[in-house]
Design a protein around this motif. Structure first.
Motif, PDB file in Angstrom:
ATOM      1  N   LYS A  61       0.868  -1.180   0.000  1.00 21.13           N
ATOM      2  CA  LYS A  61       0.000   0.000   0.000  1.00 21.13           C
ATOM      3  C   LYS A  61       0.904   1.229   0.000  1.00 21.13           C
ATOM      4  CE  LYS A  61      -0.414   0.278   5.042  1.00 21.13           C
ATOM      5  NZ  LYS A  61      -1.345   0.347   6.200  1.00 21.13           N
ATOM      6  N   TYR A  62       0.295   2.407  -0.176  1.00 21.73           N
ATOM      7  CA  TYR A  62       1.065   3.653  -0.167  1.00 21.73           C
ATOM      8  C   TYR A  62       0.934   4.342   1.187  1.00 21.73           C
ATOM      9  CZ  TYR A  62       1.346   3.222  -5.258  1.00 21.73           C
ATOM     10  OH  TYR A  62       1.591   2.784  -6.534  1.00 21.73           O
ATOM     11  N   ALA A  63       1.941   5.126   1.526  1.00 18.90           N
ATOM     12  CA  ALA A  63       1.911   5.892   2.777  1.00 18.90           C
ATOM     13  C   ALA A  63       0.876   7.004   2.666  1.00 18.90           C
ATOM     14  CB  ALA A  63       3.289   6.481   3.070  1.00 18.90           C
ATOM     15  N   ASN A  64       0.185   7.282   3.747  1.00 14.80           N
ATOM     16  CA  ASN A  64      -0.867   8.297   3.736  1.00 14.80           C
ATOM     17  C   ASN A  64      -0.371   9.657   4.215  1.00 14.80           C
ATOM     18  OD1 ASN A  64      -3.683   8.871   3.208  1.00 14.80           O
ATOM     19  ND2 ASN A  64      -3.892   9.209   5.414  1.00 14.80           N
ATOM     20  N   ASP A  65       0.843   9.705   4.753  1.00 14.04           N
ATOM     21  CA  ASP A  65       1.388  10.979   5.223  1.00 14.04           C
ATOM     22  C   ASP A  65       2.906  10.962   5.088  1.00 14.04           C
ATOM     23  OD1 ASP A  65       2.650  10.197   8.016  1.00 14.04           O
ATOM     24  OD2 ASP A  65       0.677   9.237   7.929  1.00 14.04           O
ATOM     25  N   GLU A 138       4.885  26.564   2.433  1.00 14.02           N
ATOM     26  CA  GLU A 138       3.777  25.664   2.111  1.00 14.02           C
ATOM     27  C   GLU A 138       4.291  24.255   1.820  1.00 14.02           C
ATOM     28  OE1 GLU A 138       2.217  29.735   0.879  1.00 14.02           O
ATOM     29  OE2 GLU A 138       4.123  28.666   0.812  1.00 14.02           O
ATOM     30  N   LYS A 139       3.427  23.274   2.043  1.00 10.43           N
ATOM     31  CA  LYS A 139       3.797  21.877   1.854  1.00 10.43           C
ATOM     32  C   LYS A 139       2.878  21.200   0.835  1.00 10.43           C
ATOM     33  CE  LYS A 139       5.741  21.329   6.488  1.00 10.43           C
ATOM     34  NZ  LYS A 139       5.893  22.789   6.658  1.00 10.43           N
ATOM     35  N   PHE A 140       3.382  20.140   0.235  1.00  5.54           N
ATOM     36  CA  PHE A 140       2.549  19.337  -0.653  1.00  5.54           C
ATOM     37  C   PHE A 140       1.425  18.691   0.154  1.00  5.54           C
ATOM     38  CE2 PHE A 140       6.698  19.164  -2.843  1.00  5.54           C
ATOM     39  CZ  PHE A 140       6.322  19.524  -4.127  1.00  5.54           C
ATOM     40  N   THR A 141       0.286  18.512  -0.460  1.00  5.02           N
ATOM     41  CA  THR A 141      -0.753  17.681   0.135  1.00  5.02           C
ATOM     42  C   THR A 141      -0.618  16.279  -0.453  1.00  5.02           C
ATOM     43  OG1 THR A 141      -2.364  18.290  -1.581  1.00  5.02           O
ATOM     44  CG2 THR A 141      -2.325  19.620   0.434  1.00  5.02           C
ATOM     45  N   MET A 142      -0.784  15.274   0.385  1.00  2.00           N
ATOM     46  CA  MET A 142      -0.634  13.898  -0.078  1.00  2.00           C
ATOM     47  C   MET A 142      -1.654  13.005   0.617  1.00  2.00           C
ATOM     48  SD  MET A 142       2.751  11.433  -0.145  1.00  2.00           S
ATOM     49  CE  MET A 142       2.763  11.110   1.645  1.00  2.00           C
ATOM     50  N   LYS A 143      -2.292  12.147  -0.152  1.00  2.00           N
ATOM     51  CA  LYS A 143      -3.254  11.188   0.385  1.00  2.00           C
ATOM     52  C   LYS A 143      -3.069   9.851  -0.317  1.00  2.00           C
ATOM     53  CE  LYS A 143      -6.894  14.570   1.489  1.00  2.00           C
ATOM     54  NZ  LYS A 143      -8.298  14.970   1.214  1.00  2.00           N
ATOM     55  N   SER A 144      -3.474   8.789   0.363  1.00  2.00           N
ATOM     56  CA  SER A 144      -3.482   7.459  -0.252  1.00  2.00           C
ATOM     57  C   SER A 144      -4.843   6.822  -0.007  1.00  2.00           C
ATOM     58  CB  SER A 144      -2.370   6.576   0.326  1.00  2.00           C
ATOM     59  OG  SER A 144      -2.627   6.271   1.686  1.00  2.00           O
ATOM     60  N   ALA A 145      -5.176   5.849  -0.832  1.00  2.00           N
ATOM     61  CA  ALA A 145      -6.474   5.183  -0.708  1.00  2.00           C
ATOM     62  C   ALA A 145      -6.429   3.871  -1.485  1.00  2.00           C
ATOM     63  CB  ALA A 145      -7.583   6.094  -1.239  1.00  2.00           C
ATOM     64  N   PHE A 146      -7.592   3.242  -1.610  1.00  2.00           N
ATOM     65  CA  PHE A 146      -7.732   2.040  -2.430  1.00  2.00           C
ATOM     66  C   PHE A 146      -8.906   2.274  -3.379  1.00  2.00           C
ATOM     67  CE2 PHE A 146      -5.437   0.414   1.187  1.00  2.00           C
ATOM     68  CZ  PHE A 146      -4.605  -0.568   0.649  1.00  2.00           C
ATOM     69  N   VAL A 147      -8.743   1.871  -4.634  1.00  2.00           N
ATOM     70  CA  VAL A 147      -9.842   1.942  -5.600  1.00  2.00           C
ATOM     71  C   VAL A 147     -10.104   0.544  -6.134  1.00  2.00           C
ATOM     72  CG1 VAL A 147      -9.362   4.313  -6.280  1.00  2.00           C
ATOM     73  CG2 VAL A 147      -8.259   2.448  -7.516  1.00  2.00           C
ATOM     74  N   GLU A 148     -11.367   0.275  -6.411  1.00  2.00           N
ATOM     75  CA  GLU A 148     -11.738  -1.051  -6.898  1.00  2.00           C
ATOM     76  C   GLU A 148     -11.682  -1.087  -8.419  1.00  2.00           C
ATOM     77  OE1 GLU A 148     -15.408  -4.235  -6.455  1.00  2.00           O
ATOM     78  OE2 GLU A 148     -14.965  -2.822  -4.833  1.00  2.00           O
ATOM     79  N   LYS A 149     -10.899  -2.000  -8.944  1.00  2.00           N
ATOM     80  CA  LYS A 149     -10.753  -2.179 -10.378  1.00  2.00           C
ATOM     81  C   LYS A 149     -10.899  -3.659 -10.711  1.00  2.00           C
ATOM     82  CE  LYS A 149      -9.817   2.118 -11.502  1.00  2.00           C
ATOM     83  NZ  LYS A 149     -10.668   2.914 -12.404  1.00  2.00           N
ATOM     84  N   SER A 150     -11.957  -3.985 -11.441  1.00  2.00           N
ATOM     85  CA  SER A 150     -12.216  -5.371 -11.857  1.00  2.00           C
ATOM     86  C   SER A 150     -12.263  -6.318 -10.659  1.00  2.00           C
ATOM     87  CB  SER A 150     -11.151  -5.833 -12.858  1.00  2.00           C
ATOM     88  OG  SER A 150     -11.114  -4.994 -13.988  1.00  2.00           O
ATOM     89  N   GLY A 151     -12.903  -5.864  -9.583  1.00  2.00           N
ATOM     90  CA  GLY A 151     -13.046  -6.697  -8.403  1.00  2.00           C
ATOM     91  C   GLY A 151     -11.828  -6.740  -7.510  1.00  2.00           C
ATOM     92  N   TYR A 152     -10.795  -5.963  -7.849  1.00  2.00           N
ATOM     93  CA  TYR A 152      -9.569  -5.947  -7.053  1.00  2.00           C
ATOM     94  C   TYR A 152      -9.368  -4.553  -6.475  1.00  2.00           C
ATOM     95  CZ  TYR A 152      -4.555  -5.513  -6.159  1.00  2.00           C
ATOM     96  OH  TYR A 152      -3.335  -5.253  -5.584  1.00  2.00           O
ATOM     97  N   LYS A 153      -9.053  -4.475  -5.189  1.00  2.00           N
ATOM     98  CA  LYS A 153      -8.791  -3.188  -4.547  1.00  2.00           C
ATOM     99  C   LYS A 153      -7.317  -2.827  -4.716  1.00  2.00           C
ATOM    100  CE  LYS A 153     -12.502  -2.800  -1.165  1.00  2.00           C
ATOM    101  NZ  LYS A 153     -12.840  -2.550   0.248  1.00  2.00           N
ATOM    102  N   GLU A 198      -8.325   8.451  -8.158  1.00  2.00           N
ATOM    103  CA  GLU A 198      -9.421   7.834  -8.906  1.00  2.00           C
ATOM    104  C   GLU A 198      -8.946   6.687  -9.809  1.00  2.00           C
ATOM    105  OE1 GLU A 198      -9.176  11.405  -8.947  1.00  2.00           O
ATOM    106  OE2 GLU A 198     -10.511  11.354  -7.202  1.00  2.00           O
ATOM    107  N   ASP A 199      -7.743   6.802 -10.343  1.00  2.00           N
ATOM    108  CA  ASP A 199      -7.215   5.795 -11.265  1.00  2.00           C
ATOM    109  C   ASP A 199      -5.928   5.199 -10.722  1.00  2.00           C
ATOM    110  OD1 ASP A 199      -9.211   6.231 -13.305  1.00  2.00           O
ATOM    111  OD2 ASP A 199      -8.191   8.135 -13.708  1.00  2.00           O
ATOM    112  N   VAL A 200      -5.627   3.977 -11.185  1.00  2.00           N
ATOM    113  CA  VAL A 200      -4.369   3.320 -10.797  1.00  2.00           C
ATOM    114  C   VAL A 200      -3.273   3.890 -11.680  1.00  2.00           C
ATOM    115  CG1 VAL A 200      -3.180   1.131 -10.472  1.00  2.00           C
ATOM    116  CG2 VAL A 200      -5.653   1.261 -10.159  1.00  2.00           C
ATOM    117  N   SER A 201      -2.650   4.961 -11.223  1.00  2.00           N
ATOM    118  CA  SER A 201      -1.644   5.655 -12.021  1.00  2.00           C
ATOM    119  C   SER A 201      -0.656   6.371 -11.106  1.00  2.00           C
ATOM    120  CB  SER A 201      -2.314   6.676 -12.943  1.00  2.00           C
ATOM    121  OG  SER A 201      -1.359   7.490 -13.579  1.00  2.00           O
TER     122      SER A 201
END
Length: 216
Positions: A61-65, A138-153, A198-201
């Motif tokens: 997974k990716y770091a959220n902060d 000022e600092k960059f804003t950064m977030k991580s999450a999971f998106v569902e693609k073809s039944g895979y998160k 929104e996209d796996v990119s």
């Protein structure tokens, strides 16, 4: 009166000349400043992306902060493995004889520091969150999450900064035009960013010219 009128006309001519000169040179200077600052910001976003990809390799997974990401760079390690083919004889109950079985064996060869792999002796990773050239820290804003693609998160992340933060001292009209840019030769949109929620990119929204500049 003639003298006064002449002075007023001269002032008007000078002012008009200044506005004409500024209308021509202003966009040129803006472009120079923009490209120099954008290059620094994009270089930092590439460091963030490389660090996030390393984090995902180890943690799935990716770091959220940024605190988690920087801590990982300081202490994280890659596992070096080697895959080899092997075989053995095994009794098959169905056929009542020994049969050859082929398997793949993964050997752990060692570990490599993430910090040494990505940054070597450079400590710039400690300021990953800081936006270069920003006037007020000022600092960059950064977030991580999971998106569902073809039944895979799938894990995703995004890091970005508003163009207004980077071009804080530039003419407002040129800045507004830049934030509305939509072209293959420009950094599109109101922000400079890498990744997507929104996209796996893990690509950035900058044109290839900034990658070519870095190689040079």
């Amino acid at each position: 009166m003639k003298t006064v009128i002449q002075i007023v006309l001269w002032i008007g001519c000078i002012a008009l000349g200044y506005f004409i000169y500024n209308s021509i040179t202003g966009p040129i200077k803006f472009k120079e400043v923009k490209e120099e600052r954008f290059a620094q910001v994009i270089a930092k976003l590439k460091d963030i992306r490389n660090s996030q990809e390393a984090y995902k390799t180890v943690n799935d997974k990716y770091a959220n902060d940024f605190n988690s990401l920087i801590r990982f760079i300081d202490t994280g390690k890659y596992v070096i493995t080697q895959q080899r083919d092997s075989s053995f004889m095994e009794f098959d109950k169905a056929y009542g004889i020994d049969m050859l079985r082929e398997v793949k064996i993964i050997d752990t060869l060692g570990f490599v520091s993430v910090k040494d792999s990505l940054f070597k002796a450079d400590t710039r990773y400690k300021s990953l969150m800081e936006v270069p050239t920003a006037a007020n820290g000022e600092k960059f804003t950064m977030k991580s999450a999971f998106v569902e693609k073809s039944g895979y998160k799938a894990p995703v992340f995004e890091a970005k900064v508003d163009k207004e933060v980077v071009l804080y001292d530039q003419p407002k009209d040129l800045l507004a035009r830049e934030k509305a840019a939509l072209s293959v030769e420009e950094v599109n949109g109101a922000s400079i960013k890498v990744g997507s929620l929104e996209d796996v990119s893990t690509t950035g929204n900058w044109p290839a010219i900034y990658d070519k500049k870095e190689k040079k």
